[in-house]
Scaffold this motif. Structure first.
Motif, PDB file in Angstrom:
ATOM      1  N   ASP A 122       0.592  -8.046  -0.710  1.00  0.00           N
ATOM      2  CA  ASP A 122      -0.399  -7.485  -1.642  1.00  0.00           C
ATOM      3  C   ASP A 122      -0.109  -7.894  -3.081  1.00  0.00           C
ATOM      4  OD1 ASP A 122      -2.053  -5.911   0.193  1.00  0.00           O
ATOM      5  OD2 ASP A 122      -0.253  -4.699   0.472  1.00  0.00           O
ATOM      6  N   SER A 123       0.067  -9.180  -3.276  1.00  0.00           N
ATOM      7  CA  SER A 123       0.326  -9.668  -4.626  1.00  0.00           C
ATOM      8  C   SER A 123      -0.642 -10.787  -4.952  1.00  0.00           C
ATOM      9  CB  SER A 123       1.766 -10.178  -4.748  1.00  0.00           C
ATOM     10  OG  SER A 123       1.941 -11.358  -3.977  1.00  0.00           O
ATOM     11  N   GLY A 139      -4.023  -8.146  -5.894  1.00  0.00           N
ATOM     12  CA  GLY A 139      -2.902  -7.427  -5.315  1.00  0.00           C
ATOM     13  C   GLY A 139      -2.036  -6.827  -6.397  1.00  0.00           C
ATOM     14  N   SER A 140      -1.661  -5.587  -6.212  1.00  0.00           N
ATOM     15  CA  SER A 140      -0.854  -4.891  -7.218  1.00  0.00           C
ATOM     16  C   SER A 140       0.611  -4.815  -6.840  1.00  0.00           C
ATOM     17  CB  SER A 140      -1.398  -3.476  -7.417  1.00  0.00           C
ATOM     18  OG  SER A 140      -1.293  -2.735  -6.211  1.00  0.00           O
ATOM     19  N   GLY A 141       0.969  -5.413  -5.709  1.00  0.00           N
ATOM     20  CA  GLY A 141       2.342  -5.334  -5.242  1.00  0.00           C
ATOM     21  C   GLY A 141       2.533  -4.288  -4.173  1.00  0.00           C
ATOM     22  N   GLY A 142       1.614  -3.355  -4.046  1.00  0.00           N
ATOM     23  CA  GLY A 142       1.702  -2.330  -3.013  1.00  0.00           C
ATOM     24  C   GLY A 142       0.391  -2.118  -2.307  1.00  0.00           C
ATOM     25  N   SER A 143      -0.685  -2.589  -2.909  1.00  0.00           N
ATOM     26  CA  SER A 143      -2.007  -2.464  -2.306  1.00  0.00           C
ATOM     27  C   SER A 143      -2.894  -3.570  -2.851  1.00  0.00           C
ATOM     28  CB  SER A 143      -2.620  -1.091  -2.607  1.00  0.00           C
ATOM     29  OG  SER A 143      -2.809  -0.935  -4.004  1.00  0.00           O
ATOM     30  N   THR A 144      -4.048  -3.729  -2.222  1.00  0.00           N
ATOM     31  CA  THR A 144      -4.995  -4.761  -2.627  1.00  0.00           C
ATOM     32  C   THR A 144      -6.334  -4.127  -2.966  1.00  0.00           C
ATOM     33  OG1 THR A 144      -3.981  -6.526  -1.318  1.00  0.00           O
ATOM     34  CG2 THR A 144      -6.314  -6.771  -1.833  1.00  0.00           C
ATOM     35  N   THR A 145      -6.907  -4.572  -4.058  1.00  0.00           N
ATOM     36  CA  THR A 145      -8.261  -4.176  -4.427  1.00  0.00           C
ATOM     37  C   THR A 145      -9.177  -5.379  -4.268  1.00  0.00           C
ATOM     38  OG1 THR A 145      -7.454  -2.557  -6.037  1.00  0.00           O
ATOM     39  CG2 THR A 145      -9.740  -3.313  -6.275  1.00  0.00           C
ATOM     40  N   GLY A 200      -3.242  -6.077 -11.595  1.00  0.00           N
ATOM     41  CA  GLY A 200      -2.773  -7.156 -10.732  1.00  0.00           C
ATOM     42  C   GLY A 200      -1.334  -7.539 -10.965  1.00  0.00           C
ATOM     43  N   ALA A 201      -0.696  -8.028  -9.907  1.00  0.00           N
ATOM     44  CA  ALA A 201       0.635  -8.615 -10.001  1.00  0.00           C
ATOM     45  C   ALA A 201       0.488 -10.130 -10.126  1.00  0.00           C
ATOM     46  CB  ALA A 201       1.453  -8.259  -8.761  1.00  0.00           C
ATOM     47  N   LEU A 202       1.534 -10.799 -10.591  1.00  0.00           N
ATOM     48  CA  LEU A 202       1.444 -12.227 -10.875  1.00  0.00           C
ATOM     49  C   LEU A 202       1.209 -13.061  -9.620  1.00  0.00           C
ATOM     50  CD1 LEU A 202       4.291 -12.606 -13.515  1.00  0.00           C
ATOM     51  CD2 LEU A 202       1.832 -12.478 -13.907  1.00  0.00           C
ATOM     52  N   GLY A 203       1.848 -12.710  -8.518  1.00  0.00           N
ATOM     53  CA  GLY A 203       1.672 -13.485  -7.296  1.00  0.00           C
ATOM     54  C   GLY A 203       2.338 -14.836  -7.366  1.00  0.00           C
TER      55      GLY A 203
END
Length: 744
Positions: A122-123, A139-145, A200-203
């Motif tokens: 989820d990133s 992805g926020s690192g713990g979930s996805t929007t 968001g996370a960087l991914g």
């Protein structure tokens, strides 16, 4: 609930010499262990009739033979461009993602267009299709929007799309504009702003075009949510572009219309490679994964040429598919070092798990300097083109052309049980486009010594005949000749073809022709040979490319795709490319029929003293009115001489087939829309021709023009006129006395 046992495998190569290594990759289900043995293949399993050779494989004691723990290794199909981007996307000042897209299967569900999003952790951030609509996966690192717009790009139309994302406060803006300039229908033009909270996370790790990044439970990174369709000029900007700038991003040729791109991939560069070039100056270069189709027209393709080399700037698109697979990428299960004393021949790793069985064949070449005078050229290019022929299993058309129900076994059914092993170049992708690349770096269900009498299984009938008659011979592969050229054939006086050498590269054509030109001898003991132009991957073994622009009923593609991406050569038949097979083999494929095979009748030319050696001890007028392959030596797929197309003027047509069924008429019509007369009294009737001619360098060519020929060799314990003719020709061809050209 017990799982039905299954075992599959493949090797990292199909040809190896004594002292060299070959790696086998195996995946199995069911029992705790599977068994691996190395065998030498002498005769195929083709039935129990009195004319059938007994199946013969010789088990060889090697260090790799034994039981191995069962391990299931998945295959992850779906192509993409993968770019190392360990720092992830630069989200500090917002980001803009853009590309021109040509979707071909919106109904396939969620599909990645470009970005760093990964559903595994989820990133990341990616522009995607969600239910056919433009969307952003964050992805926020713990979930996805998933932020979904109402913009639905039209299938099979070019649309310039872009998304801007501002992490704080999470604002997303979608842009889309139709690019079809030669249509009267209204073009899509839309802009949609959504103030959805989407932190968001960087991914990090990799940026993907045409898919998203995923990691399986073995820790192997792979593609997922693959896009179906073409993508052109993907770009990333480390800032929020305004609507005016975004409207200019659809430009594909030349420098970026908006300066300061973080990454700008010009997909028209390196079409003949796996490389993808970033022209932004920031060095974000990448590579293709699972061989998406290159050398396809982009949004600016103007119809001026079908040759990507002449208008490279109009070929800046790549066609991605969710079922592309170029390599199963399995871990190596065991490695064989070929013993120094092994004879050249056909071998296999035989894999067994309970009642499941799978063969992984390979060829052992001779140690240099120890070559025999004769060599059997195994048609691995054709095996590759037909690898996992799904059409035979799922299409009712197959029953029409055979005139009977299709017979399948458990190995055939692996294609249905495990569709991820991929398809052949006769099959279509899930979006309806034709498969153009095929690989042997995956389990191949129809490359085996058992089952249908066709391809490799049938070619072992030639091996069985050579063994039965005690000939000293070697075996090499098409790819050996492609990679090494004439040097692969120079040690040999006689080259014997397999039963169906249909697919030939220019390097193979040049080498076989040059070999005969300098005194070598060619025994073409098959049909439909030297027919289609193919290319081998420039650097990776076992991968072929096939395009058929001159056969529209076999080829679902637009007319931009007239040349191979691997080599740039004109695709299609060798006749279409201006090099008819008749000029070398004396014959060329004309039709096929899969219901019954016929026989040859000798012609007056068979009495010519030049052909006396061919029929020495053979008094029969009819040749091959028997055989394992539907009752005769002439059929299945047949070739005939055509002096207008280039059959050498001094060639002798020493026998011709007759009395073919009307299914042969049907297949001519369906393949090339020309119908030679089927009237048995017409000299241009549907037929296979047996041809012989000499060359100025002391060489010679003998062609039978029929796939079914080798199916008649074993009749009556190899005491028959097909075996006698083959034996007579091989014996004379092994004789070093040069052939003489006839007087004009």
């Amino acid at each position: 609930m017990s799982v039905k046992a299954a075992v599959m495998g493949y090797a990292d190569r199909q040809s190896v010499r004594p002292g060299e290594r070959i790696e086998f990759k195996v995946s199995a289900l069911g029992p705790e262990t599977y068994r691996a043995d190395i065998v030498r293949l002498i005769a195929p399993e083709v039935g129990l009739g009195e004319d059938c050779p007994d199946f013969c494989e010789i088990e060889l004691g090697t260090d790799v033979c034994g039981d191995y723990p069962t391990e299931w290794q998945p295959i992850h199909p779906g192509s993409a461009v993968r770019v190392p981007m360990p720092e992830g996307l630069p989200l500090g000042g917002g980001v803009t993602l853009s590309a021109n897209i040509f979707p071909t299967l919106a109904s396939a569900g969620r599909q990645g267009i470009l970005g760093t999003y990964s559903p595994t952790d989820d990133s990341g951030l990616s522009l995607i299709l969600e239910g056919g609509a433009l969307a952003l996966a964050v992805g926020s690192g713990g979930s996805t929007t998933i932020v979904t717009s109402s913009i639905v790009p039209v299938e099979h139309r070019w649309t310039a799309v872009a998304v801007t994302y501002e992490p704080d406060p999470g604002t997303v803006e979608f842009h889309a504009r139709g690019m079809e300039t030669h249509r009267l229908e209204s073009a899509l033009s839309s802009r949609e702003r959504m103030d959805a909270a989407a932190p968001g996370a960087l991914g990090g790790s990799h940026f993907h075009v045409g898919a998203v990044r995923a990691v399986d439970d073995r820790g192997v990174e792979h593609t997922a949510l693959s896009f179906n369709g073409r993508i052109e000029r993907p770009r990333v900007y480390a800032r929020l572009l305004d609507g005016e700038d975004i409207s200019r991003l659809s430009k594909v040729a030349g420098p970026a219309p908006v300066a300061g791109a973080h990454a700008d991939w010009d997909l028209s560069i390196g079409i003949d490679t796996d490389s993808v070039t970033d022209v932004s100056g920031n060095g974000h270069h990448g590579e293709t994964v699972n061989l998406p189709t290159r050398a396809v027209g982009g949004s600016n393709w103007a119809g001026e040429t079908d040759n990507w080399q002449l208008r490279t700037e109009q070929y800046g698109a790549i066609h991605f598919h969710d079922d592309d697979v170029d390599d199963a990428r399995w871990r190596t299960s065991f490695t064989l070092v070929v013993p120094e004393d092994w004879k050249s021949g056909c071998y296999a790793a035989r894999l067994r798990a309970d009642d499941a069985e799978f063969y992984v064949p390979f060829v052992v070449r001779p140690t240099p300097g120890t070559e025999a005078d004769a060599v059997l050229l195994i048609a691995t290019a054709t095996y590759g083109a037909y690898a996992n022929l799904r059409l035979r299993v799922v299409f009712p058309w197959n029953e029409l052309i055979h005139g009977r129900l299709t017979v399948l076994d458990d190995t055939d059914l692996l294609m249905l049980r495990f569709p991820e092993i991929g398809s052949s170049t006769y099959d279509s992708h899930t979006d309806g486009s034709t498969v153009v690349y095929a690989s042997m770096r995956r389990p191949v269900t129809n490359f085996r010594p058992k089952g249908r009498i066709y391809k490799f299984c049938q070619d072992l009938l030639l091996v069985s005949w050579l063994e039965e008659d005690g000939y000293d011979y070697d075996v090499i592969t098409d790819e050996d000749v492609h990679r090494e050229g004439l040097s692969a054939l120079e040690p040999y006086r006689v080259v014997i073809t397999s039963s169906h050498p249909e697919y030939f590269s220019s390097q193979m054509f040049d080498a076989t022709e040059d070999h005969v030109r300098q005194g070598g001898r060619m025994m073409y003991l098959g049909g439909n040979g030297w027919y289609w132009v193919i290319g081998y991957h420039p650097t990776r073994s076992g991968i072929v490319e096939v395009r058929r622009p001159d056969a529209p009923r076999l080829w679902a593609a637009d007319v931009s795709q007239g040349h191979l991406s691997f080599s740039g050569e004109r695709a299609g038949t060798w006749s279409w490319a201006g090099r008819p097979p008749e000029t070398f083999l004396g014959v060329c494929f004309i039709t096929q029929g899969f219901d019954e095979c016929s026989y040859y009748r000798r012609t007056p030319a068979s009495q010519d003293e030049r052909a006396a050696f061919i029929f020495e001890g053979v008094d029969d007028e009819l040749i091959g009115d028997f055989g394992l392959l539907m009752g005769g030596a002439a059929g299945y797929e047949i070739d005939r001489a055509d002096f207008l197309m280039g059959t050498p003027r001094h060639a002798l047509v020493v026998a011709s087939s007759e009395e073919h069924s009307n299914l042969y008429d049907l297949m001519v019509t369906s393949l090339v829309d020309t119908l030679p007369p089927s009237n048995p009294d017409d000299p241009d009737r549907i037929r296979a021709d047996m041809v012989f001619y000499e060359t100025a360098g002391g060489g010679a060519v003998f062609s039978v023009g029929s796939i079914a020929w080798s199916g008649s060799l074993s009749a009556a314990g190899y005491d028959n006129n097909v075996a006698a003719v083959s034996r007579n020709v091989l014996n004379r061809f092994l004789d070093p006395e040069p052939f003489q050209m006839p007087a004009e």
